[in-house]
Design a protein around this motif. Structure first.
Motif, short mmCIF file in Angstrom:
data_model
loop_
_atom_site.label_atom_id
_atom_site.label_comp_id
_atom_site.label_asym_id
_atom_site.label_seq_id
_atom_site.Cartn_x
_atom_site.Cartn_y
_atom_site.Cartn_z
N PHE A 22 -16.72 -34.16 1.01
CA PHE A 22 -16.87 -32.96 0.66
C PHE A 22 -14.96 -32.67 -0.39
CE2 PHE A 22 -14.35 -28.32 1.62
CZ PHE A 22 -15.25 -28.20 0.52
N THR A 23 -14.74 -33.95 0.11
CA THR A 23 -13.04 -33.72 -0.84
C THR A 23 -13.49 -34.06 -1.96
OG1 THR A 23 -11.80 -34.12 1.34
CG2 THR A 23 -10.39 -35.04 -0.74
N ARG A 24 -14.46 -34.83 -2.60
CA ARG A 24 -14.25 -35.96 -3.72
C ARG A 24 -14.97 -34.73 -4.57
NH1 ARG A 24 -10.63 -38.56 -2.88
NH2 ARG A 24 -10.81 -40.88 -2.02
N VAL A 25 -15.84 -33.61 -3.66
CA VAL A 25 -16.25 -32.85 -4.14
C VAL A 25 -15.78 -31.81 -5.04
CG1 VAL A 25 -18.04 -30.55 -4.44
CG2 VAL A 25 -18.76 -32.67 -3.99
N GLU A 26 -14.20 -31.44 -4.08
CA GLU A 26 -13.60 -30.26 -4.52
C GLU A 26 -12.58 -30.32 -5.39
OE1 GLU A 26 -11.97 -27.85 -1.17
OE2 GLU A 26 -11.34 -30.10 -0.38
N LEU A 27 -11.80 -32.48 -5.48
CA LEU A 27 -11.59 -32.89 -6.84
C LEU A 27 -12.80 -32.53 -7.82
CD1 LEU A 27 -9.22 -34.59 -7.28
CD2 LEU A 27 -10.70 -36.63 -6.82
N LEU A 28 -13.45 -33.07 -8.33
CA LEU A 28 -14.89 -32.68 -9.54
C LEU A 28 -14.79 -31.86 -9.92
CD1 LEU A 28 -16.70 -33.61 -10.39
CD2 LEU A 28 -18.60 -33.05 -8.88
N LEU A 29 -14.28 -31.08 -9.20
CA LEU A 29 -14.17 -28.59 -9.10
C LEU A 29 -13.05 -28.88 -9.96
CD1 LEU A 29 -16.44 -26.84 -6.95
CD2 LEU A 29 -17.25 -27.90 -8.66
N ASP A 30 -11.85 -29.36 -9.36
CA ASP A 30 -10.91 -28.99 -9.81
C ASP A 30 -10.09 -29.95 -11.25
OD1 ASP A 30 -9.22 -27.17 -7.56
OD2 ASP A 30 -8.51 -29.40 -6.85
N VAL A 31 -11.33 -31.52 -11.12
CA VAL A 31 -11.16 -32.14 -12.86
C VAL A 31 -11.82 -30.87 -14.14
CG1 VAL A 31 -12.11 -34.24 -13.66
CG2 VAL A 31 -10.76 -33.58 -11.47
N LEU A 32 -13.05 -30.96 -13.22
CA LEU A 32 -14.09 -30.31 -14.47
C LEU A 32 -13.24 -28.93 -14.66
CD1 LEU A 32 -17.65 -30.52 -12.79
CD2 LEU A 32 -16.82 -31.88 -15.52
N THR A 33 -12.62 -28.17 -14.15
CA THR A 33 -11.86 -26.61 -14.60
C THR A 33 -10.83 -27.13 -15.29
OG1 THR A 33 -12.74 -25.73 -12.36
CG2 THR A 33 -10.49 -25.14 -13.77
N THR A 34 -10.15 -28.22 -15.06
CA THR A 34 -9.40 -28.25 -16.27
C THR A 34 -9.85 -28.54 -17.43
OG1 THR A 34 -7.65 -29.09 -13.99
CG2 THR A 34 -7.22 -29.60 -16.47
N LEU A 35 -10.26 -30.12 -17.35
CA LEU A 35 -11.13 -30.01 -18.08
C LEU A 35 -12.17 -29.07 -18.81
CD1 LEU A 35 -12.70 -33.58 -17.53
CD2 LEU A 35 -10.77 -33.40 -18.16
N SER A 36 -12.35 -27.90 -18.91
CA SER A 36 -13.44 -27.05 -19.67
C SER A 36 -11.90 -26.43 -20.45
CB SER A 36 -13.89 -25.88 -18.25
OG SER A 36 -13.57 -25.64 -17.97
N ARG A 37 -10.69 -26.52 -20.27
CA ARG A 37 -9.94 -26.49 -20.52
C ARG A 37 -9.00 -27.64 -22.05
NH1 ARG A 37 -8.31 -23.81 -15.73
NH2 ARG A 37 -8.65 -21.28 -15.45
N ALA A 38 -9.03 -28.28 -21.82
CA ALA A 38 -8.37 -28.92 -22.05
C ALA A 38 -8.89 -29.77 -23.39
CB ALA A 38 -7.75 -30.33 -21.05
N LEU A 39 -10.27 -30.24 -23.07
CA LEU A 39 -11.60 -30.89 -23.61
C LEU A 39 -11.85 -30.14 -25.05
CD1 LEU A 39 -13.93 -32.37 -21.29
CD2 LEU A 39 -11.95 -33.71 -22.68
N THR A 40 -11.79 -30.73 -26.01
CA THR A 40 -12.72 -30.17 -27.43
C THR A 40 -13.84 -28.79 -26.94
OG1 THR A 40 -13.94 -31.27 -28.65
CG2 THR A 40 -11.80 -31.37 -28.66
N THR A 41 -14.77 -28.03 -27.48
CA THR A 41 -15.92 -27.66 -27.15
C THR A 41 -16.88 -28.51 -27.62
OG1 THR A 41 -15.78 -25.24 -28.30
CG2 THR A 41 -17.59 -25.94 -28.03
#
Length: 345
Positions: A244-263
């Motif tokens: 569960f800890t890794r899944v929570e981290l995964l969501l944090d990373v994906l949320t950040t990447l969705s704003r930082a990465l190009t389309t």
């Protein structure tokens, strides 16, 4: 068949004398039409001889199974040449355990050979000795990781389920013997389609929970995709707090990447991991809203991309439409599942 039965009743000394005939029987057993009693009998005698004359038996068997002239000394130096053996072995669950025993024999012999070679070259400054030791360890690690990768490839190419399990059991033993090997193999990566099999059939895969976040942190999108799929499979297999800890981290990373990465980068990343995110929603209902919010955000990005490029013909199979369809399907399945749970309660 009569010969095998006679040989099974023979003394060990007589069986050793008949080693060439036993090896020939192991070649005959490669044929899928070979009767099971014949193949099983040949394997039983082979395993008995392995305890008495391992070197000569392994060398003779490899030579018989391969069109190349693979001699003992060559295999000690290059054990990966063993994978040049007849590919029918990888569909033969009777003979494959013998093949794995030969593989273990030559990997062990190769490791001993490299370490002995290191001991013979202890002259020079301390820095040189340390460098040689590191090179030797690196070579052994590279060799072992290549074996794991090829065994996984065998699982991907060939259909025999028993062979798959034997491969995974062998990989498990290698991971147990050297936990660092697991990290090396997973940082290298392997086909996404093999991750479910690996997680399901290799008991030591739980080790990956200790370092999978490091793979997720890599800049390479393909590595991030690999890490996301791996985390989802690990979470399904190991319903423990660290998952569960890794899944929570995964969501944090994906949320950040969705704003930082190009389309483009966002679409490429998410198009390969939406099914894994759907599985996470099912496994952890407490964070399903967060996952849904992320998916809707990406879906809107894809829809905007289609709208912006309206002047360009977008086929039904374009990446954006495919991603939107995937997300809609995942969200619909999640909603149906939640509705079903509500009715039960």
């Amino acid at each position: 068949m009569r010969f095998i039965r006679l040989l099974q009743r023979s003394t060990l000394r007589e069986q050793v004398k008949a080693m060439d005939a036993v090896v020939h029987a192991m070649v005959i057993a490669l044929n899928p039409s070979t009767p099971m009693p014949f193949a099983s009998g040949a394997v039983a005698i082979w395993k008995r001889l392995e305890n008495i004359v391992p070197r000569s038996l392994c060398e003779a068997t490899v030579c018989a199974w391969s069109a190349d002239e693979l001699k003992h000394d060559l295999l000690v130096e290059q054990p990966l040449f063993l994978f040049r053996c007849d590919e029918r072995l990888f569909e033969n669950d009777v003979l494959f355990p013998c093949y794995l025993r030969i593989l273990s024999f030559y990997l062990s012999a190769s490791r001993t050979f490299l370490l002995q070679k290191l001991q013979m070259n202890q002259n020079g400054r301390d820095e040189q000795r340390v460098e040689r030791e590191e090179l030797t360890r690196s070579l052994i690690g590279a060799q072992d990781s290549a074996v794991v990768q090829i065994l996984l490839e065998i699982c991907g190419r060939f259909k025999n389920i028993t062979v798959h399990r034997l491969c995974c059991a062998h990989i498990h033993q290698m991971f147990i013997a050297d936990p660092v090997l697991s990290k090396l193999v997973h940082f290298q990566g392997y086909p996404l389609r093999l991750i479910p099999l690996a997680v399901r059939e290799i008991p030591s895969m739980h080790i990956c929970l200790e370092f999978v976040h490091e793979i997720l942190a890599l800049a390479d999108i393909s590595k991030r995709v690999f890490a996301i799929v791996l985390i989802a499979e690990l979470a399904q297999q190991y319903k423990i707090e660290s998952s569960f800890t890794r899944v929570e981290l995964l969501l944090d990373v994906l949320t950040t990447l969705s704003r930082a990465l190009t389309t483009d980068e966002n679409l490429r990343l998410l198009s390969k991991v939406v099914p894994s995110l759907g599985r996470i929603m099912s496994l952890f209902p407490q964070i399903s809203d967060d996952v849904a919010h992320l998916l809707l955000r990406i879906s809107s990005i894809a829809a905007s991309r289609i709208a912006v490029s309206a002047t360009v013909l977008k086929t039904e199979s374009c990446m954006e439409r495919h991603l939107i369809t995937l997300i809609n399907n995942v969200l619909c399945e999640a909603a149906s599942e939640m509705a079903g749970l509500s009715m039960k309660s």
